[in-house]
Design an enzyme around this catalytic site. Structure first.
Site, PDB file in Angstrom:
ATOM      1  N   CYS A   2      47.267  26.569  62.698  1.00  0.00           N
ATOM      2  CA  CYS A   2      46.427  26.685  61.511  1.00  0.00           C
ATOM      3  C   CYS A   2      45.040  27.199  61.897  1.00  0.00           C
ATOM      4  O   CYS A   2      44.679  27.221  63.071  1.00  0.00           O
ATOM      5  CB  CYS A   2      46.298  25.338  60.815  1.00  0.00           C
ATOM      6  SG  CYS A   2      47.852  24.618  60.267  1.00  0.00           S
ATOM      7  N   GLN A   3      44.284  27.598  60.909  1.00  0.00           N
ATOM      8  CA  GLN A   3      42.937  28.099  61.128  1.00  0.00           C
ATOM      9  C   GLN A   3      41.940  27.199  60.412  1.00  0.00           C
ATOM     10  O   GLN A   3      42.145  26.824  59.247  1.00  0.00           O
ATOM     11  CB  GLN A   3      42.806  29.525  60.603  1.00  0.00           C
ATOM     12  CG  GLN A   3      43.643  30.543  61.368  1.00  0.00           C
ATOM     13  CD  GLN A   3      43.000  30.961  62.674  1.00  0.00           C
ATOM     14  OE1 GLN A   3      41.776  31.056  62.788  1.00  0.00           O
ATOM     15  NE2 GLN A   3      43.818  31.233  63.672  1.00  0.00           N
TER      16      GLN A   3
END
Length: 273
Positions: A2-3
């Site tokens: 994820c970011q």
């Protein structure tokens, strides 16, 4: 993976430039297509935008990108699902109330065999490991300080211990904020930049977009941006040491006497050439 994206400032600031690059990572320059979200503190309130669609294709993301909401603290997340289906209730950041103020949380990582006992005051709505961890964090904070919010220094110390304990179950990069501070824990990859006078040009890594911050700021402004990986290719970003918690207040990392900030300023990511 994820970011994560976070911002902490000493004066209300919009995040349009950083979000322009960040939005592209949700299906355009990266493969994270399982939803996205962003939340802004505004006074005692929060403005939250969530969408289970990829951010690169989301009309809601386009609205946010072009809407200059000014905030002291912002948390954003682009999801790559590991626990829980792709759905609105599993989209970060998550929000709860504690001590009469809102808290926001977003997580990057994967926790294995993680089933903390919860008091019932904070319960997950979705079925992600991330939301369970958030509920456990708030449960623990409330148990140690049932009446009133402690100092940010005290919260920093307790969150460091919690991050270590939860991190024993897997990767636990996270951003957490109560609108007064931004807590950033790095398990594997997280970096930050502090922009202050003299301001200069910045160019995004994920989009061919530049901005001259000297035209948009005052000499007193100070803005810290935290991201999974550097958002610009002509600025120096500082990597956060794995296993460490960094707390930002008024646009800068604070030293709480545990060596955290001193450990971070030694090395920086040089700009691309």
């Amino acid at each position: 993976m994820c970011q994560l994206l976070g911002m902490n400032c000493n004066t209300p600031t919009d995040i349009c430039f950083s979000f322009t690059g960040f939005q592209a990572r949700g299906g355009l320059t990266d493969h994270h297509r399982d939803g996205w979200g962003i939340a802004f503190f505004e006074g005692a309130g929060c403005r939250v935008f969530l969408d289970p669609r990829p951010s690169a294709d989301s009309p809601v993301a386009e609205l946010v990108r072009q809407y200059p909401i000014r905030s002291l603290n912002v948390i954003a997340h682009i999801r790559k699902a590991t626990h829980g289906r792709v759905a609105l209730e599993n989209t970060h950041p998550f929000m709860r109330e504690l001590w009469g103020e809102y808290w926001l949380f977003a997580h990057n990582g994967d926790l294995k065999d993680y089933a903390p006992a919860l008091s019932g005051r904070f319960l997950p709505v979705g079925n992600t490991d991330s939301e369970r961890a958030f509920c456990h964090i708030l449960d623990t904070l409330a148990r140690h300080h049932p009446a009133n919010a402690p100092s940010i220094e005290t919260m920093h110390a307790l969150l460091r211990t919690l991050a270590t304990d939860i991190g024993a179950h897997g990767e636990f990069n996270f951003l957490l904020s109560n609108g007064r501070a931004l807590f950033a824990h790095c398990a594997s990859r997280l970096c930050y930049i502090v922009r202050q006078a003299p301001f200069a040009d910045a160019h995004l890594t994920d989009q061919d977009v530049s901005v001259d911050f000297s035209q948009l700021t005052t000499p007193a402004d100070r803005v810290a941006v935290v991201a999974t990986t550097a958002l610009t290719d002509n600025e120096r970003w500082t990597p956060i040491t794995a296993g460490s918690l960094l707390t930002f207040v008024d646009g800068e990392p604070r030293d709480f006497g545990d060596g955290t900030t001193r450990a971070f300023v030694k090395d920086t990511i040089p700009p691309a050439v």
